[in-house]
Design a protein around this motif. Structure first.
Motif, PDB file in Angstrom:
ATOM      1  N   PHE A  65      -1.267  -6.928  -5.564  1.00  0.00           N
ATOM      2  CA  PHE A  65      -0.568  -7.895  -6.411  1.00  0.00           C
ATOM      3  C   PHE A  65       0.759  -8.337  -5.791  1.00  0.00           C
ATOM      4  CE2 PHE A  65       2.409  -8.821  -9.957  1.00  0.00           C
ATOM      5  CZ  PHE A  65       1.812  -9.984 -10.404  1.00  0.00           C
ATOM      6  N   THR A  66       1.493  -7.430  -5.194  1.00  0.00           N
ATOM      7  CA  THR A  66       2.810  -7.764  -4.642  1.00  0.00           C
ATOM      8  C   THR A  66       2.766  -8.101  -3.147  1.00  0.00           C
ATOM      9  OG1 THR A  66       3.303  -5.424  -4.276  1.00  0.00           O
ATOM     10  CG2 THR A  66       4.051  -6.395  -6.362  1.00  0.00           C
ATOM     11  N   PHE A  67       1.580  -8.346  -2.611  1.00  0.00           N
ATOM     12  CA  PHE A  67       1.442  -8.643  -1.175  1.00  0.00           C
ATOM     13  C   PHE A  67       2.373  -9.783  -0.760  1.00  0.00           C
ATOM     14  CE2 PHE A  67      -0.681 -10.645   2.491  1.00  0.00           C
ATOM     15  CZ  PHE A  67      -0.761  -9.556   3.335  1.00  0.00           C
ATOM     16  N   LEU A  68       2.432 -10.834  -1.576  1.00  0.00           N
ATOM     17  CA  LEU A  68       3.347 -11.953  -1.343  1.00  0.00           C
ATOM     18  C   LEU A  68       4.396 -11.934  -2.448  1.00  0.00           C
ATOM     19  CD1 LEU A  68       0.716 -14.721  -0.498  1.00  0.00           C
ATOM     20  CD2 LEU A  68       2.146 -13.444   1.119  1.00  0.00           C
ATOM     21  N   SER A  69       5.564 -11.421  -2.138  1.00  0.00           N
ATOM     22  CA  SER A  69       6.586 -11.263  -3.170  1.00  0.00           C
ATOM     23  C   SER A  69       7.004 -12.602  -3.770  1.00  0.00           C
ATOM     24  CB  SER A  69       7.801 -10.512  -2.624  1.00  0.00           C
ATOM     25  OG  SER A  69       8.381 -11.206  -1.550  1.00  0.00           O
ATOM     26  N   ILE A  95       0.387  -0.648  -6.157  1.00  0.00           N
ATOM     27  CA  ILE A  95       1.034  -1.657  -5.326  1.00  0.00           C
ATOM     28  C   ILE A  95       1.667  -0.926  -4.155  1.00  0.00           C
ATOM     29  CG2 ILE A  95       1.409  -3.328  -7.171  1.00  0.00           C
ATOM     30  CD1 ILE A  95       4.271  -2.321  -7.440  1.00  0.00           C
ATOM     31  N   ARG A  96       1.910  -1.661  -3.097  1.00  0.00           N
ATOM     32  CA  ARG A  96       2.516  -1.053  -1.908  1.00  0.00           C
ATOM     33  C   ARG A  96       4.029  -1.025  -2.058  1.00  0.00           C
ATOM     34  NH1 ARG A  96      -0.241  -0.507   3.119  1.00  0.00           N
ATOM     35  NH2 ARG A  96       1.737  -0.966   4.114  1.00  0.00           N
ATOM     36  N   ALA A  97       4.612   0.102  -1.705  1.00  0.00           N
ATOM     37  CA  ALA A  97       6.058   0.280  -1.803  1.00  0.00           C
ATOM     38  C   ALA A  97       6.816  -0.641  -0.865  1.00  0.00           C
ATOM     39  CB  ALA A  97       6.417   1.734  -1.518  1.00  0.00           C
ATOM     40  N   ASP A  98       6.207  -0.981   0.262  1.00  0.00           N
ATOM     41  CA  ASP A  98       6.902  -1.844   1.223  1.00  0.00           C
ATOM     42  C   ASP A  98       6.826  -3.318   0.843  1.00  0.00           C
ATOM     43  OD1 ASP A  98       4.185  -2.204   1.807  1.00  0.00           O
ATOM     44  OD2 ASP A  98       4.455  -2.077   3.969  1.00  0.00           O
TER      45      ASP A  98
END
Length: 191
Positions: A65-69, A95-98
């Protein structure tokens, strides 16, 4: 459907696929490596459709979901613009932390996100490297701390039995899970 009988909320998929190279994950095989991403308008159209019918709990089913901030920022802005109130949104799939920072997490919280999960996998950088996770433990800890500080219910996902993992490595993962006031920590066997 008698939607009032479904208390867990409406699942929403805003993207599919994963461009990351983690060696343990079946997403590339099951869904594909190529990212297919819905527009912010399309996502919020779906939320608004259910919101207008009295349903306000949504689970984001994405692996990224957060791949593209910037897209997440646009989704949040569109929710605000449409004045969709009293939402409960969750990223329970991880979601990925980075791919988050304090500002993005704060904006998500403002529009109704209450729960986020992070795929931590291990409390050790050398195991993360073996898994080809592409994240550093310092980034993971920053994201966990920020999410907890902001007031999210945070779930952490860990793997057991990663290549080369020792009892000491496992203890570091357990220590990480206990270091923060998280809602839940889950440990899964690597397959």
């Amino acid at each position: 459907f008698e939607m009032d009988k479904y208390e867990s909320g409406i699942p929403i998929s805003t993207s599919r696929g994963c461009a990351h190279l983690c060696i343990y994950c079946p997403v590339q095989t099951a869904i594909g490596k190529k990212m297919r991403i819905r527009s912010p308008k399309s996502v919020v159209d779906e939320i608004e459709y259910w919101h207008n019918r009295g349903l306000k709990i949504f689970g984001i089913t994405d692996d990224n979901f957060t791949f593209l901030s910037e897209r997440v920022h646009q989704i949040c802005q569109e929710i605000k613009r449409r004045q969709l109130k009293s939402l409960t949104l969750a990223c329970g799939n991880g979601i990925r932390a980075d791919r988050v920072n304090r500002a993005l997490l704060s904006e998500m919280k403002e529009v109704g996100f209450k729960h986020v999960s992070f795929g931590v996998e291990s409390g050790n950088d050398h195991i993360l490297e073996r898994l080809k996770k592409g994240e550093r433990l310092s980034d993971i800890e920053t994201a966990i701390k920020d999410a907890c500080d902001i007031g999210f219910a945070v779930t952490l996902f860990f793997l057991l039995g990663s290549p080369g993992e020792t009892k000491e490595d496992l203890q570091r993962s357990l220590d990480l899970a206990l270091r923060y006031p998280v809602y839940d920590a889950r440990f899964y066997n690597i397959i």
